[in-house]
Design a protein around this motif. Structure first.
Motif, PDB file in Angstrom:
ATOM      1  N   LEU A   1       7.810   2.811  -1.085  1.00 15.92           N
ATOM      2  CA  LEU A   1       7.721   1.715  -0.122  1.00 15.92           C
ATOM      3  C   LEU A   1       8.598   0.551  -0.559  1.00 15.92           C
ATOM      4  CD1 LEU A   1       4.077   0.266  -0.544  1.00 15.92           C
ATOM      5  CD2 LEU A   1       5.407   1.348  -2.337  1.00 15.92           C
ATOM      6  N   ASP A   2       8.911  -0.300   0.423  1.00 15.09           N
ATOM      7  CA  ASP A   2       9.777  -1.436   0.120  1.00 15.09           C
ATOM      8  C   ASP A   2       8.983  -2.533  -0.589  1.00 15.09           C
ATOM      9  OD1 ASP A   2       8.379  -2.807   2.143  1.00 15.09           O
ATOM     10  OD2 ASP A   2       9.917  -2.415   3.658  1.00 15.09           O
ATOM     11  N   GLU A   3       9.690  -3.586  -0.955  1.00 12.90           N
ATOM     12  CA  GLU A   3       9.053  -4.627  -1.775  1.00 12.90           C
ATOM     13  C   GLU A   3       7.921  -5.333  -1.034  1.00 12.90           C
ATOM     14  OE1 GLU A   3      12.321  -6.131  -4.928  1.00 12.90           O
ATOM     15  OE2 GLU A   3      12.798  -6.594  -2.852  1.00 12.90           O
ATOM     16  N   GLU A   4       8.046  -5.474   0.281  1.00 15.79           N
ATOM     17  CA  GLU A   4       6.950  -6.080   1.046  1.00 15.79           C
ATOM     18  C   GLU A   4       5.706  -5.193   1.001  1.00 15.79           C
ATOM     19  OE1 GLU A   4       6.564  -8.992   2.499  1.00 15.79           O
ATOM     20  OE2 GLU A   4       8.550  -9.670   1.867  1.00 15.79           O
ATOM     21  N   GLY A   5       5.897  -3.889   1.153  1.00 16.37           N
ATOM     22  CA  GLY A   5       4.770  -2.971   1.071  1.00 16.37           C
ATOM     23  C   GLY A   5       4.177  -2.906  -0.323  1.00 16.37           C
TER      24      GLY A   5
ATOM     25  N   VAL B   1      -9.682   5.814  -4.071  1.00 11.90           N
ATOM     26  CA  VAL B   1     -10.678   4.952  -3.434  1.00 11.90           C
ATOM     27  C   VAL B   1     -10.306   3.472  -3.573  1.00 11.90           C
ATOM     28  CG1 VAL B   1     -12.128   4.852  -5.503  1.00 11.90           C
ATOM     29  CG2 VAL B   1     -13.160   4.484  -3.255  1.00 11.90           C
ATOM     30  N   ASN B   2      -9.550   3.136  -4.613  1.00  8.40           N
ATOM     31  CA  ASN B   2      -9.150   1.743  -4.830  1.00  8.40           C
ATOM     32  C   ASN B   2      -7.999   1.302  -3.925  1.00  8.40           C
ATOM     33  OD1 ASN B   2     -10.788   1.120  -7.399  1.00  8.40           O
ATOM     34  ND2 ASN B   2      -9.697   2.987  -7.961  1.00  8.40           N
ATOM     35  N   TYR B   3      -7.368   2.279  -3.229  1.00  5.35           N
ATOM     36  CA  TYR B   3      -6.166   1.967  -2.456  1.00  5.35           C
ATOM     37  C   TYR B   3      -6.255   2.360  -0.988  1.00  5.35           C
ATOM     38  CZ  TYR B   3      -4.001   0.827  -6.889  1.00  5.35           C
ATOM     39  OH  TYR B   3      -3.705   0.240  -8.085  1.00  5.35           O
ATOM     40  N   THR B   4      -7.415   2.850  -0.548  1.00  2.00           N
ATOM     41  CA  THR B   4      -7.506   3.248   0.862  1.00  2.00           C
ATOM     42  C   THR B   4      -7.298   2.057   1.797  1.00  2.00           C
ATOM     43  OG1 THR B   4      -9.917   3.097   0.629  1.00  2.00           O
ATOM     44  CG2 THR B   4      -8.938   5.291   0.529  1.00  2.00           C
ATOM     45  N   HIS B   5      -7.816   0.899   1.438  1.00  2.00           N
ATOM     46  CA  HIS B   5      -7.672  -0.278   2.301  1.00  2.00           C
ATOM     47  C   HIS B   5      -6.201  -0.645   2.508  1.00  2.00           C
ATOM     48  CE1 HIS B   5      -8.709  -4.818   3.093  1.00  2.00           C
ATOM     49  NE2 HIS B   5      -8.192  -4.226   4.134  1.00  2.00           N
ATOM     50  N   PRO B   6      -5.414  -0.862   1.410  1.00  2.00           N
ATOM     51  CA  PRO B   6      -3.998  -1.196   1.638  1.00  2.00           C
ATOM     52  C   PRO B   6      -3.212  -0.059   2.286  1.00  2.00           C
ATOM     53  CG  PRO B   6      -4.468  -0.938  -0.711  1.00  2.00           C
ATOM     54  CD  PRO B   6      -5.771  -0.986  -0.022  1.00  2.00           C
ATOM     55  N   LEU B   7      -3.539   1.200   1.995  1.00  2.00           N
ATOM     56  CA  LEU B   7      -2.806   2.311   2.599  1.00  2.00           C
ATOM     57  C   LEU B   7      -3.071   2.379   4.104  1.00  2.00           C
ATOM     58  CD1 LEU B   7      -3.196   5.096  -0.118  1.00  2.00           C
ATOM     59  CD2 LEU B   7      -1.153   3.746   0.411  1.00  2.00           C
ATOM     60  N   ILE B   8      -4.319   2.186   4.505  1.00  2.00           N
ATOM     61  CA  ILE B   8      -4.629   2.172   5.938  1.00  2.00           C
ATOM     62  C   ILE B   8      -3.896   1.017   6.628  1.00  2.00           C
ATOM     63  CG2 ILE B   8      -6.493   1.680   7.591  1.00  2.00           C
ATOM     64  CD1 ILE B   8      -8.310   3.417   5.823  1.00  2.00           C
ATOM     65  N   LYS B   9      -3.837  -0.120   5.965  1.00  2.00           N
ATOM     66  CA  LYS B   9      -3.102  -1.264   6.516  1.00  2.00           C
ATOM     67  C   LYS B   9      -1.626  -0.918   6.694  1.00  2.00           C
ATOM     68  CE  LYS B   9      -2.036  -6.129   5.455  1.00  2.00           C
ATOM     69  NZ  LYS B   9      -2.259  -7.227   4.464  1.00  2.00           N
TER      70      LYS B   9
ATOM     71  N   ARG C   1       0.890  -2.226  11.433  1.00  2.00           N
ATOM     72  CA  ARG C   1       2.258  -2.667  11.157  1.00  2.00           C
ATOM     73  C   ARG C   1       2.438  -4.156  11.418  1.00  2.00           C
ATOM     74  NH1 ARG C   1       5.517   0.908  14.979  1.00  2.00           N
ATOM     75  NH2 ARG C   1       3.507   1.106  16.014  1.00  2.00           N
ATOM     76  N   ASN C   2       1.639  -4.724  12.335  1.00  2.00           N
ATOM     77  CA  ASN C   2       1.765  -6.148  12.644  1.00  2.00           C
ATOM     78  C   ASN C   2       1.171  -7.029  11.554  1.00  2.00           C
ATOM     79  OD1 ASN C   2      -0.803  -5.178  13.310  1.00  2.00           O
ATOM     80  ND2 ASN C   2      -1.188  -6.871  14.740  1.00  2.00           N
ATOM     81  N   ARG C   3       0.470  -6.430  10.599  1.00  2.00           N
ATOM     82  CA  ARG C   3      -0.146  -7.211   9.510  1.00  2.00           C
ATOM     83  C   ARG C   3       0.615  -7.082   8.188  1.00  2.00           C
ATOM     84  NH1 ARG C   3      -4.985  -9.461  10.572  1.00  2.00           N
ATOM     85  NH2 ARG C   3      -6.075  -8.810  12.475  1.00  2.00           N
ATOM     86  N   THR C   4       1.713  -6.385   8.209  1.00  2.00           N
ATOM     87  CA  THR C   4       2.525  -6.259   7.004  1.00  2.00           C
ATOM     88  C   THR C   4       3.994  -6.249   7.418  1.00  2.00           C
ATOM     89  OG1 THR C   4       3.153  -4.798   5.172  1.00  2.00           O
ATOM     90  CG2 THR C   4       2.228  -3.746   7.126  1.00  2.00           C
ATOM     91  N   ARG C   5       4.846  -6.714   6.535  1.00  2.00           N
ATOM     92  CA  ARG C   5       6.288  -6.742   6.824  1.00  2.00           C
ATOM     93  C   ARG C   5       6.980  -5.506   6.253  1.00  2.00           C
ATOM     94  NH1 ARG C   5       8.280 -12.508   4.841  1.00  2.00           N
ATOM     95  NH2 ARG C   5      10.235 -11.724   5.723  1.00  2.00           N
TER      96      ARG C   5
END
Length: 334
Positions: free
Chosen positions: A55-59, A21-29, A34-38
């Protein structure tokens, strides 16, 4: 053949089931926006124990530290075997089988730990960044080795690691033969046009984040009832999507959007490990992939934070079961 060292520096992490539940927001992003993360390399795999996120360092910047997030300390580099400049697909056997003898076994002999991620498109062999000199030294006789630098592939060889260890001078250690479990699920290895990802967004969110009832979660966490296993893998790597799911999950998705090989092959799982495997032991992938390669049996292989998973064609599961239980001197049961 060519061996490519791809231009990604990866982290291998685990999110606990009760901490999701603490990570659903970043995982959905990371999955949908894809345009909001590198982030260019993202893979999420659910097992009964946890969620493995590679995931890579940006993720990785998107995942806030917490007690629910475990992070393996190393930086991992993905390798990819290519033939004539393209991902190798000419062999009759697909997946990790075609690289078992040329890549997996030699690295195991040099005590290089690997983390495997097979996708619909190709097979990624992840090695620790600190082991790269040993990897190049071990494989350069078999492969032309190239390192991706800003989209271009530059030849590399031992001479590029003059100040590094080129061979692991450790004594050969007999690898532990780990127990295997063969659940009853039938699995599909599929892909999806990234442009149609929004069309399955609600289904994918449901399957990934809301598909377990509290009762199911309690049962799966005990690890006692594994006749069928919870396993779902989603990867979005350099613009290509790969999904691995069982047929029950597949029925929730629109049939016209997901695609698989023309044969529509079904796969069965071999889950490796009785206790969490860790990351330091070498030869785990080799002890599964070698006998499959000897039998020319296709296999996808997905490592996770706790256990490893090989997928073999359903038609071969009986012979694979016999082969692996013979290796372990156990009675064969499927």
């Amino acid at each position: 053949m060519d061996l490519q060292i791809l231009d990604h520096r990866l982290r291998v992490t685990s999110i606990s089931k009760n901490g999701l539940v603490n990570y659903t927001h970043p995982l959905i992003k990371l999955i949908f926006l894809r345009n909001r993360t590198r982030c260019k390399f993202f893979s999420l795999t659910e097992t009964p124990e946890n969620y493995t996120v590679v995931l890579d360092e940006e993720g990785f910047k998107e995942l806030a530290p917490s007690e629910h997030l475990q992070v393996e300390s190393s930086i991992w580099l993905p390798l990819n075997v290519a033939s004539n400049g393209n991902a190798s697909s000419s062999s009759q056997a697909v997946g990790v089988t075609k690289i078992a003898k040329s890549v997996i076994a030699p690295l195991a002999q040099q005590h290089v730990s690997v983390f495997m991620l097979s996708t619909y498109q190709t097979d990624f062999i992840l090695v620790r960044e600190k082991d790269l000199s040993v990897v190049v030294s071990t494989l350069e006789e078999e492969f032309n080795i190239f390192k991706e630098v800003e989209g271009e592939y530059v030849p590399v060889g031992c001479q590029d690691f003059t100040n590094s260890l080129l061979k692991n001078g450790k004594e050969a250690i007999q690898p532990t033969v780990h127990p295997v479990l063969i659940p009853q699920n039938q699995f599909c290895v599929m892909s999806l046009d990234p442009d149609t990802l929004p069309s399955i967004a609600t289904t994918l969110i449901d399957v990934l984040f809301y598909s377990n009832s509290p009762k199911e979660e309690s049962e799966s966490s005990t690890g006692q009832d594994l006749d069928c296993i919870k396993f779902f893998s989603f990867s979005l790597i350099d613009g290509y999507i790969s999904l691995v799911m069982d047929t029950e999950a597949q029925r929730q998705f629109p049939a016209d959007l997901l695609f698989t090989s023309s044969s529509g092959e079904l796969w069965r799982m071999v889950r490796i490990g009785g206790q969490p495997l860790g990351f330091d032991e070498c030869g785990i992938v080799a002890q599964i992939s070698q006998p499959l390669a000897d039998g020319d049996i296709s296999a996808y292989y997905i490592s996770t934070f706790s256990f490893d998973h090989a997928l073999v064609p359903e038609e071969d599961i009986v012979s694979v079961t016999d082969m692996l239980h013979q290796q372990r001197n156990e009675p064969a049961t499927t």
